[in-house]
Design an enzyme around this catalytic site. Structure first.
Site, mmCIF file in Angstrom:
data_model
loop_
_atom_site.group_PDB
_atom_site.id
_atom_site.type_symbol
_atom_site.label_atom_id
_atom_site.label_comp_id
_atom_site.label_asym_id
_atom_site.label_seq_id
_atom_site.Cartn_x
_atom_site.Cartn_y
_atom_site.Cartn_z
ATOM 1 C CB THR A 367 -0.974 -0.022 1.218
ATOM 2 O OG1 THR A 367 -1.754 -1.188 1.161
ATOM 3 C CG2 THR A 367 -1.878 1.180 1.287
ATOM 4 C CB THR A 385 -3.720 -0.434 -1.487
ATOM 5 O OG1 THR A 385 -2.963 -1.611 -1.235
ATOM 6 C CG2 THR A 385 -5.189 -0.782 -1.505
ATOM 7 C CG ASN A 387 -4.571 -6.684 -0.543
ATOM 8 O OD1 ASN A 387 -4.291 -6.166 0.536
ATOM 9 N ND2 ASN A 387 -5.039 -7.909 -0.629
ATOM 10 C CB SER A 438 -9.747 -0.907 3.568
ATOM 11 O OG SER A 438 -8.508 -0.244 3.617
HETATM 12 N N1 GLY Z 1 -5.368 -3.901 1.323
HETATM 13 C C1 GLY Z 1 -4.983 -3.284 2.519
HETATM 14 C C2 GLY Z 1 -6.080 -2.471 3.127
HETATM 15 O O1 GLY Z 1 -6.992 -2.085 2.416
HETATM 16 O O2 GLY Z 1 -6.059 -2.222 4.293
#
Ligand code: GLY
Length: 558
Positions: A367, A385, A387, A438
Site C-alpha cells: 500500500t 493500494t 493490496n 480495509s
Molecule cells: N489492502 C490493505 C487495506 O486495504 O487495508
C-alpha cells in the site's frame, strides 16, 4: 563553582550536539509521497496554480508510474480532505467484488480455502477504482484542466524512472511469483539493478488514451475492453459490465476529538477511522505525556487499547452499503471507557478474554500513502493500494500496469486468515458489488479548529497503529513531523496476542519489564511497521514535511 560551570557548559554542549530532527520546511505548499518523482509532479502542479485536488490526481497517477509496488491504476484507495473553509469529506474509490463473485468462490468442494486463489493472479482481482477516484476528485474540486495534470505523468512514464536500491531489492523479492501469475514474460522479470531506468511505454499509451477520452476510457472504452478480455483470458471474474458499473463514492468521514484536537479519518468500508477513534478514546484518560514516550506504562496503555479495538474490527465492520455498523456507539467515549474497565497496569488482559470477532493478522508494508497541503490551505490525505506487493502479480503488458488482489481483503471463510492474517466475520463476507473491508487510515488533524496534521501510511493491519503513534508522538511528546515519523513503532492487534516491535529499537529494560509482566514480544516479523508520510502546520504557518526514512519517501514543496 568552577566545577559547576564546567558541568553546565558540558550539558549545553551535549544538548546542542543532540541533532535536531527536522523535515523539509516550506512556506506554502507540499506533497509527501513514497517517491520523489511523484512528490515533485504533485508539487509542480501546485506551483502552476493547481490546488490540492489537482495535485492529488497528479500524485496518484505519478505513483502508478514511479512506484508500481503499490501505486496504481489497477487498484483503489481512499481520500480524506479538508478545504481551507473547514469543509471536510471523504472519497471511497475502493475496489469492489465483480458481479460473478459469491460467498464461497475461494472454497473447494469440501469448503476449504483454495490456496492462492484470492491472492495470486486474475481470480484475485477486484474491480479497480483508482481512475474513477481521481476523476471524481477532480470533477468536484479540481482547478486546472485534467489533461494538463496528466501530461507530466505521461512524460514521466515515457522518460522512465530510475530504480533505487530498495526497489531493486523489492523486485528481486517478488520476482519468483511473477511467472506464477502471468502466462508470458513481463517487464519486471528482468534483473533490474539500482541505477537502471525503467520506461513505461505501454502505461504512457494507456494514460494518453485516458487523458483524451476521460474516465470512461478506463471503464467503457478501448482500455475497458482490453482489460476485461485480458482478465477473462487469465481466468478472472471481472467483465466489461463490472467495469462499466463502477463508481467512486463520496462518504462522510469519521470525526472525533482528542484533547484539543479534532481528527478526521476514513469511514467504512475502511476500518481505519473507527479503530483509530476507539484506540484514541481509550488512551485519552491516561496522561501519556507523564507516562513518557515508549515507556512500559505507555506501551501497556496503548497495547490494551489496540487489543480491544481490533477485537471489534472484524465483528462489526464491512461495506456500509451492505451491513449495519453501529458507528456512533463504537466511537463513543462511554463505549471505550467500558471496554477499558478491566485494564490494569499489573498484568496484560488476555486476548482470549476480550470478546468479538476472531482476528489474526500478519504484517505487510504494501500500500502507499501521500499527504498534500496546497498554497490555499486545502489538505488531502490519500492512501491507495493494490493490496499485496505488486497486487495479484498479474501484469497486463499491453496496458502497462499491475492488477490488485483486493478480493483477499474479504473474509473468504470465517476462521481462515487472509494474507494479512485477518479472519473475517459475516460483516465482511463476499457479495457481488460489495467493497472489501480495509485498514487504510488517511487522516487529517485540526488543532483548535485549524489545520494541523495530514498523515497516513501503508502497512496492512499496522496502518491504524502507525498513524496513531505518529499523532501521539506529536501531540503527547511534542515532536516535530519528521521526528515523530522516525520513532520506532510497535503494534498489537488482539490476535496473535503479541506486541510486535521494530527490531533493536526499544530500550532493552522496557522490553524486559514488559516480558516480566506477561506480555509476549515479537521483533522477528516486523522489520518495518508503517511508512508514514505527514505534513505539519507549524505555529508560524510554515509546513514541515515528514517523509519516512524506512523507504525512498520524499517531501517536495515551496
Ligand atoms: N489492502 C490493505 C487495506 O486495504 O487495508
Amino acid at each position: 563553582m568552577k566545577r559547576l560551570t564546567t558541568l553546565f557548559v558540558l550539558s549545553l554542549l551535549i544538548l546542542s550536539c543532540k541533532k535536531e530532527v527536522k523535515g523539509l520546511i516550506v512556506e506554502k505548499a507540499m506533497v509527501v509521497s513514497a517517491r520523489e518523482e511523484a512528490s515533485k509532479i504533485g508539487a509542480d502542479i501546485l506551483k502552476k496554480g493547481g490546488n490540492a485536488f489537482d495535485a492529488m490526481v497528479a500524485t496518484e497517477l505519478a505513483l502508478a508510474v514511479a512506484y508500481p509496488y503499490a501505486g496504481n491504476i489497477g487498484g483503489g484507495g481512499f481520500m480524506v480532505y479538508r478545504k481551507n473553509d473547514g469543509e471536510i469529506g471523504a472519497l471511497d474509490y475502493r475496489e469492489k467484488a465483480p458481479l460473478a463473485a459469491h460467498e464461497t468462490m475461494y472454497l473447494d468442494s469440501l469448503g476449504n480455502v483454495i490456496k492462492n486463489k484470492s491472492t495470486l493472479g486474475a481470480t484475485a482481482v477486484g474491480v479497480p477504482g483508482t481512475v474513477a477516484g481521481v476523476y471524481a476528485a477532480h470533477k468536484r474540486f479540481g482547478k486546472l484542466p485534467i489533461e494538463e495534470i496528466i501530461q507530466p505523468v505521461i512524460e514521466l512514464a515515457k522518460r522512465g524512472v530510475v530504480v533505487t536500491k530498495k526497489q531493486e531489492k523489492r523486485i528481486k523479492k517478488y520476482q519468483p511469483n511473477f511467472p506464477k501469475a502471468n502466462k508470458d514474460e513481463i517487464l519486471f522479470d528482468k534483473q533490474w539493478k539500482a541505477g537502471d531506468t525503467i520506461k513505461y511505454n505501454a502505461l504512457a499509451t494507456t494514460l494518453t488514451r485516458i487523458q483524451k477520452n476521460g474516465r470512461d476510457e478506463f471503464y467503457k472504452g478501448e482500455t475497458a475492453k482490453k482489460l476485461a478480455a485480458f482478465l477473462q483470458d487469465n481466468g478472472g471474474y471481472v467483465t466489461e459490465e463490472d467495469l462499466a458499473k463502477y463508481e467512486a463514492k463520496w462518504r462522510t468521514p469519521i470525526t472525533f476529538n482528542y484533547d484539543n484536537l479534532r481528527l478526521i479519518s476514513m469511514s467504512p468500508p475502511s476500518s481505519g477511522g473507527i479503530c483509530l477513534a476507539q484506540i484514541m478514546n481509550a488512551v485519552e484518560p491516561y496522561n501519556l505525556h507523564e507516562l513518557g514516550h515508549n515507556t512500559v506504562k505507555s506501551i501497556q496503555v496503548i497495547t490494551e487499547a489496540e487489543r480491544r479495538a481490533y477485537a471489534d474490527r472484524s465483528f462489526f465492520l464491512g461495506d456500509p452499503d451492505f451491513v449495519e455498523i453501529p458507528v456512533e456507539t463504537l466511537i463513543s467515549k462511554e463505549y471505550t471507557k467500558d471496554r477499558m474497565n478491566n485494564f490494569s497496569f499489573e498484568k496484560p488482559t488476555k486476548s482470549s478474554e476480550v470478546s468479538h470477532g476472531n482476528i489474526q493478522m500478519v504484517e505487510s508494508d504494501e500500500t502507499t500513502h501521500y499527504s498534500i497541503v496546497d498554497q490555499f490551505g486545502n489538505a488531502v490525505s490519500v492512501t491507495t493500494t493494490l493490496n499485496g506487493a505488486y497486487g495479484s502479480k498479474l501484469y497486463c503488458t499491453e496496458l502497462g500496469f499491475f492488477l490488485n488482489n483486493e478480493m483477499d481483503d474479504f473474509s473468504s471463510k470465517p476462521g481462515v486468515p487472509n494474507m494479512f492474517g485477518l479472519i473475517g466475520a459475516e460483516a465482511n463476507k463476499i457479495v457481488p458489488e460489495k467493497r472489501m473491508l480495509s485498514s487504510m487510515t488517511p487522516t487529517i488533524v485540526e488543532k483548535e479548529g485549524n489545520l494541523y496534521l495530514v498523515v497516513g501510511t501503508p502497512g496492512g493491519s499496522t496502518i491504524i497503529t502507525s498513524v496513531l503513534q505518529t499523532i501521539l508522538n506529536v501531540h503527547e511528546y511534542n515532536m516535530g513531523m519528521q521526528e515523530a515519523i522516525n520513532q520506532p513503532r510497535f503494534h498489537h492487534q488482539w490476535l496473535p496476542d503479541v506486541i510486535k516491535m521494530e527490531p533493536n529499537s526499544f530500550d532493552p529494560k522496557v522490553k524486559d519489564k514488559l516480558k516480566s509482566l506477561g506480555y509476549e514480544l515479537d521483533e522477528t516479523n516486523s522489520p518495518v511497521i508503517g511508512k508514514v508520510e505527514g505534513i505539519m502546520v507549524l505555529p508560524n504557518g510554515k509546513l514541515e514535511g515528514g517523509a519516512d526514512p524506512r523507504g525512498d519517501d520524499k517531501a517536495v514543496g515551496f
